[in-house]
Design a protein around this motif. Sequence first.
Motif, PDB file in Angstrom:
ATOM      1  N   THR A 148       0.823  -1.210   0.000  1.00  0.00           N
ATOM      2  CA  THR A 148       0.000   0.000   0.000  1.00  0.00           C
ATOM      3  C   THR A 148       0.854   1.255   0.000  1.00  0.00           C
ATOM      4  N   ASN A 149       1.860   1.308   0.856  1.00  0.00           N
ATOM      5  CA  ASN A 149       2.724   2.484   0.968  1.00  0.00           C
ATOM      6  C   ASN A 149       4.190   2.077   0.911  1.00  0.00           C
ATOM      7  N   GLY A 150       5.006   2.981   0.408  1.00  0.00           N
ATOM      8  CA  GLY A 150       6.451   2.764   0.389  1.00  0.00           C
ATOM      9  C   GLY A 150       6.992   2.138  -0.875  1.00  0.00           C
ATOM     10  N   LYS A 151       6.106   1.822  -1.840  1.00  0.00           N
ATOM     11  CA  LYS A 151       6.570   1.123  -3.043  1.00  0.00           C
ATOM     12  C   LYS A 151       7.608   1.940  -3.815  1.00  0.00           C
ATOM     13  N   SER A 152       7.301   3.223  -4.038  1.00  0.00           N
ATOM     14  CA  SER A 152       8.190   4.032  -4.870  1.00  0.00           C
ATOM     15  C   SER A 152       9.559   4.198  -4.229  1.00  0.00           C
ATOM     16  N   THR A 153       9.584   4.485  -2.921  1.00  0.00           N
ATOM     17  CA  THR A 153      10.867   4.688  -2.257  1.00  0.00           C
ATOM     18  C   THR A 153      11.672   3.397  -2.216  1.00  0.00           C
ATOM     19  N   THR A 154      11.022   2.282  -1.901  1.00  0.00           N
ATOM     20  CA  THR A 154      11.737   1.009  -1.865  1.00  0.00           C
ATOM     21  C   THR A 154      12.262   0.659  -3.251  1.00  0.00           C
ATOM     22  N   THR A 155      11.452   0.880  -4.270  1.00  0.00           N
ATOM     23  CA  THR A 155      11.890   0.637  -5.642  1.00  0.00           C
ATOM     24  C   THR A 155      13.139   1.448  -5.962  1.00  0.00           C
ATOM     25  N   ARG A 156      13.140   2.708  -5.564  1.00  0.00           N
ATOM     26  CA  ARG A 156      14.298   3.571  -5.839  1.00  0.00           C
ATOM     27  C   ARG A 156      15.513   3.151  -5.012  1.00  0.00           C
ATOM     28  N   HIS A 180      -1.091   9.887   0.463  1.00  0.00           N
ATOM     29  CA  HIS A 180      -2.407   9.990  -0.161  1.00  0.00           C
ATOM     30  C   HIS A 180      -3.437   9.057   0.448  1.00  0.00           C
ATOM     31  N   ASN A 181      -3.107   8.412   1.580  1.00  0.00           N
ATOM     32  CA  ASN A 181      -4.087   7.563   2.249  1.00  0.00           C
ATOM     33  C   ASN A 181      -3.831   7.640   3.760  1.00  0.00           C
ATOM     34  N   PRO A 182      -4.762   7.151   4.577  1.00  0.00           N
ATOM     35  CA  PRO A 182      -4.604   7.296   6.028  1.00  0.00           C
ATOM     36  C   PRO A 182      -3.309   6.699   6.570  1.00  0.00           C
ATOM     37  N   ALA A 183      -2.911   5.536   6.098  1.00  0.00           N
ATOM     38  CA  ALA A 183      -1.680   4.924   6.607  1.00  0.00           C
ATOM     39  C   ALA A 183      -0.464   5.766   6.251  1.00  0.00           C
ATOM     40  N   GLY A 184      -0.432   6.279   5.010  1.00  0.00           N
ATOM     41  CA  GLY A 184       0.688   7.106   4.591  1.00  0.00           C
ATOM     42  C   GLY A 184       0.753   8.410   5.366  1.00  0.00           C
ATOM     43  N   ARG A 194     -11.671   7.363  -3.422  1.00  0.00           N
ATOM     44  CA  ARG A 194     -11.589   6.633  -2.165  1.00  0.00           C
ATOM     45  C   ARG A 194     -12.922   6.734  -1.410  1.00  0.00           C
ATOM     46  N   ARG A 195     -13.079   5.916  -0.363  1.00  0.00           N
ATOM     47  CA  ARG A 195     -14.339   5.864   0.393  1.00  0.00           C
ATOM     48  C   ARG A 195     -14.525   7.120   1.243  1.00  0.00           C
ATOM     49  N   VAL A 252       6.212  -7.710  -0.696  1.00  0.00           N
ATOM     50  CA  VAL A 252       4.970  -7.053  -0.289  1.00  0.00           C
ATOM     51  C   VAL A 252       5.285  -6.273   0.979  1.00  0.00           C
ATOM     52  N   LEU A 253       5.170  -4.948   0.920  1.00  0.00           N
ATOM     53  CA  LEU A 253       5.629  -4.085   2.012  1.00  0.00           C
ATOM     54  C   LEU A 253       4.614  -3.975   3.141  1.00  0.00           C
ATOM     55  N   ASN A 254       3.333  -3.875   2.808  1.00  0.00           N
ATOM     56  CA  ASN A 254       2.299  -3.693   3.835  1.00  0.00           C
ATOM     57  C   ASN A 254       0.933  -3.739   3.162  1.00  0.00           C
ATOM     58  N   ILE A 255      -0.093  -3.918   3.973  1.00  0.00           N
ATOM     59  CA  ILE A 255      -1.477  -3.875   3.497  1.00  0.00           C
ATOM     60  C   ILE A 255      -2.230  -2.911   4.403  1.00  0.00           C
ATOM     61  N   ALA A 256      -2.707  -1.808   3.809  1.00  0.00           N
ATOM     62  CA  ALA A 256      -3.455  -0.810   4.569  1.00  0.00           C
ATOM     63  C   ALA A 256      -4.637  -0.343   3.731  1.00  0.00           C
ATOM     64  N   ALA A 257      -5.598   0.298   4.382  1.00  0.00           N
ATOM     65  CA  ALA A 257      -6.822   0.726   3.709  1.00  0.00           C
ATOM     66  C   ALA A 257      -6.512   1.754   2.632  1.00  0.00           C
ATOM     67  N   ASP A 258      -6.701   1.376   1.385  1.00  0.00           N
ATOM     68  CA  ASP A 258      -6.559   2.277   0.243  1.00  0.00           C
ATOM     69  C   ASP A 258      -7.208   1.604  -0.955  1.00  0.00           C
ATOM     70  N   HIS A 259      -7.904   2.379  -1.763  1.00  0.00           N
ATOM     71  CA  HIS A 259      -8.603   1.875  -2.939  1.00  0.00           C
ATOM     72  C   HIS A 259      -9.702   0.875  -2.574  1.00  0.00           C
ATOM     73  N   LEU A 260     -10.098   0.799  -1.326  1.00  0.00           N
ATOM     74  CA  LEU A 260     -11.169  -0.127  -0.962  1.00  0.00           C
ATOM     75  C   LEU A 260     -12.494   0.367  -1.545  1.00  0.00           C
ATOM     76  N   GLY A 261     -13.338  -0.599  -1.934  1.00  0.00           N
ATOM     77  CA  GLY A 261     -14.602  -0.248  -2.555  1.00  0.00           C
ATOM     78  C   GLY A 261     -14.496  -0.076  -4.057  1.00  0.00           C
ATOM     79  N   LEU A 262     -13.312  -0.321  -4.624  1.00  0.00           N
ATOM     80  CA  LEU A 262     -13.103  -0.188  -6.058  1.00  0.00           C
ATOM     81  C   LEU A 262     -12.784  -1.542  -6.675  1.00  0.00           C
ATOM     82  N   LYS A 263     -13.381  -1.832  -7.821  1.00  0.00           N
ATOM     83  CA  LYS A 263     -13.059  -3.018  -8.618  1.00  0.00           C
ATOM     84  C   LYS A 263     -13.063  -4.296  -7.787  1.00  0.00           C
ATOM     85  N   GLU A 264     -14.127  -4.463  -7.009  1.00  0.00           N
ATOM     86  CA  GLU A 264     -14.349  -5.689  -6.230  1.00  0.00           C
ATOM     87  C   GLU A 264     -13.383  -5.861  -5.062  1.00  0.00           C
ATOM     88  N   VAL A 265     -12.567  -4.869  -4.788  1.00  0.00           N
ATOM     89  CA  VAL A 265     -11.666  -4.925  -3.635  1.00  0.00           C
ATOM     90  C   VAL A 265     -12.346  -4.132  -2.518  1.00  0.00           C
TER      91      VAL A 265
END
Length: 915
Positions: A518-526, A777-781, A809-810, A601-614
């Motif tokens: 959910t968060n940290g993907k871009s920084t970890t990638t870099r 851009h989300n509560p966890a971040g 978002r919701r 997989v860095l973490n799972i936090a509330a983001d994009h919930l309610g979209l596309k069956e997630v």
Amino acid sequence: MTENPRPQAGPMRMLQSWVYRGPHLFSHTPMIRMRLDLGALEEWPTDRLPGFTDALLEMLPGLQQHGCSYGVPGGFVRRLREGTWLGHVAEHVALELQTRAGSRVTRGKTRSVRGCPGCYNVLYSYREEKAGLLAGRVALQLVDSLLPPELQGVHGLEELHRGDPMAEGGGVQAGLDALAQVIRRHALGPTTRSLVQEAERRGIPVMRLDDFSLVQLGHGKRQQRLRASITGRTSSIAVEAAGDKDLTKSMLSNAGLPVPQGAVVRSAEAAIREAERIGYPVVTKPLDGNHGRGVTLDLRTPEAIRQGFEHAAVHGRNVIVEQQYQGHDHRILVIGGEVRAVAKRVPAHVVGDGARTIAALIEEVNRDPRRGSGHENMLTRIEVDDHVLGLLEKDGLTLESVPEKDRWVALRDTANLSTGGTAIDCTDDIHPDNASIARRAALTLGLDVAGIDFMAPDIRRSVRETGGGIVEVNAAPGFRMHLEPFEGWSRDIARPVVDMLFPPGETGRIPIFAVTGTNGKSTTTRMVTHILRHSGLTVGMTSTSGIWINDDKITDDDASGPRSARMVLRDPTVEAAVLETARGGILREGLGFEEADIGAVLNIAADHLGLKEVNTLEDLAAVKSVVVESVRRDGCSVLNADDPLTLAMERHAGGRIAFFSMHGGDRMSEQLRTHINAGGLAVVNEDGAGGGDIVVHNNRRRLPLMSAAEIPATLGGMAGFNIQNALAAVAMVYAQGISPPVIRAALQTFSSSFEQSPGRLNVHDAHGFRVIMDYAHNPAGLTALCDLVARLRPKHDRVIGMVSMPGDRRDEDMREMGRIAAGAFDEIVLRERPDGRGRRAGEVMRLIAEGVLSAGFPEGRLHCVMEEHEAADLCLRMAASGDLVVLTPTSVDDVWAQIRAFEPAKAPATVREVA
């Protein structure tokens, strides 16, 4: 993906469709997914539809071989008679249609959709995407055609495939014909297909580069390309030389190889003079022809030569007249300078039975299931044309003639498979002299793969004794006759080609590092990219801010999806790929690669919930887990041991498991401690000054790597989320074999500067106050960012924050963002554009404001500004010396430029100055 509204009642409707090109939530196999609403048919399983099953099996008898859930032939028929729903039927029909049309596929699944009564996800595999889409459409139409009239009608098929192959009474055969046509147009031919299958068997990645036969084997710098039997190593000069038959003969003759006498002519009269010079019989053929086009054999009179010249001249003004060798036509296949297969080619013909006409005998030959149009099958249908009619006339025959029993009736002069000829394998029979001649011919022209057309009375005897020799040398020879000869042994000729391109032990792979969460993907990638580059590799990186090949930025777009991943893997300079992998691309079409060497997989936090069956965190975790489920057996899955949902992925993750954790030492969880004690790999943050120490545990050895405070991006150890990102990055590169000194040195130079990590904890101190820009851009971040703000607060007088959230978002997530901001900032500026994403203007700010005010935040210190640049400007103008400004923008490039260009006024802005 296409979407259509669900009807309240009525016939079947196709609601949505997806094409999965890589591993996805439902399978690792490329599949097409249809969301089908059965409507009233939910009440009509197959056992309630009189005659349906029998009619279906009559149309498609191959369904009787489908095992379905029973795993044995007849299993699907059993399900039909017991009663199954029509979505499940459509799945099997789509598979069978493709198989009957010449593209065998077997894998499928149909599942009901949670929370949508009567709705089903229908999934089935495909080989050619366009054929797969058409198969879905035809399957639904076919199933519908067998229903009672009052239940018929399928809606929503328009985007599944254009056109209606079953219209106007064409029925299932029309659908099959349309499918076969699509497959002929887009499927790989026998030669390319054999090479692709061999590469796949060896574990070499395969990527199609066009709709025809251009294929990439391997990734990045280790890739090789081919089209049919032309490889990336085939010399262009060699191909041109082989295409010029006169030059070929000259080069071979100069090398002492046997070739027929002859010359190039431009008129029938010159052809006759040349034939009289070299002696009859002769052959005429176009200088640059192929597949036997324009070739006429056994010419013995001036008039025959004139006709042969005209036949050849249709294909080019330059015509070869040459001596005709006596004997049988052979194709000798030379790969990498070695003879790998030999076939005797027999021209298209029929054998009389004393009862049937030549036309009937041709029809009987063409019924052979091995024969097809063009090069799609192992043999080609015999087509009756003027050449066939002329050859028959020469022998005093017509199509209506009835040849006596056992009489051989020739239908072609040449023995090309493309004109209906057949092949008899004789690889084991070739005389060493003949093999040496063929081998030297390929080497003389410089072809890595060559088809030598060789005339010999007896291939088992040297042509130096019997007469005969080389007629032509072909670049891009077809493999059909060697893969499935009409008689004799099939030869494994794809293997030596692939071995030539990829010597034993080479797989064509480059390391693929896939990062999700959910968060940290871009920084970890870099971070991973920075470490790999420090080790000397050329790195291709995808992220939400674009695609990079080392320092070259290829695109500015969000590049966290499968298309961008494929772009990096196609780049011929890349030695390692680091791919930020977002949920959207996984849901849309799956991963852009088949397997990762390292997945995290860095973490799972509330983001994009309610979209596309997630809808739940568990749904989101299932999507993210696709990354680690696709890790190679000899790879490594890196998981966050502090996140329960991530930790649970251990059961299904591929390769070796590596954990990372912010809780080392005495704070370590029992599960993590057990993993380490068993010799597992883990990277943990242990107690120490300035954010703790990063320690690697592996094979029961403890390796202190560095203090977290030594990494500039952690701001002296205060930015806990970047310590966590560093732990994940260390685990990924250590698992790949990067040495600790290289990792340490690289991280010591990784900062949160805009240049190294745009939009991720960028700090600017030039205006007398500090500005932090971060894409939270989300509560966890935002929670993680506000934790850092709390650590920095003692050094600053006030904290001013700009907050927003994407509009898709919701509502509850937006209110939560407001409550988090209220606990961290002294002044809050809410903004909206450019992230409204379909909501009414002002709605995002209203919902976040509700959260801010519900936390007791003073209304007078809450400001709402629609445009992002205006909101950022207000925050900057409100700031005074000693303040901290926190900006969370969408357009990070524009806002960073705005921060740098800002000129502080003599006095800070007040609320009254804001329009």
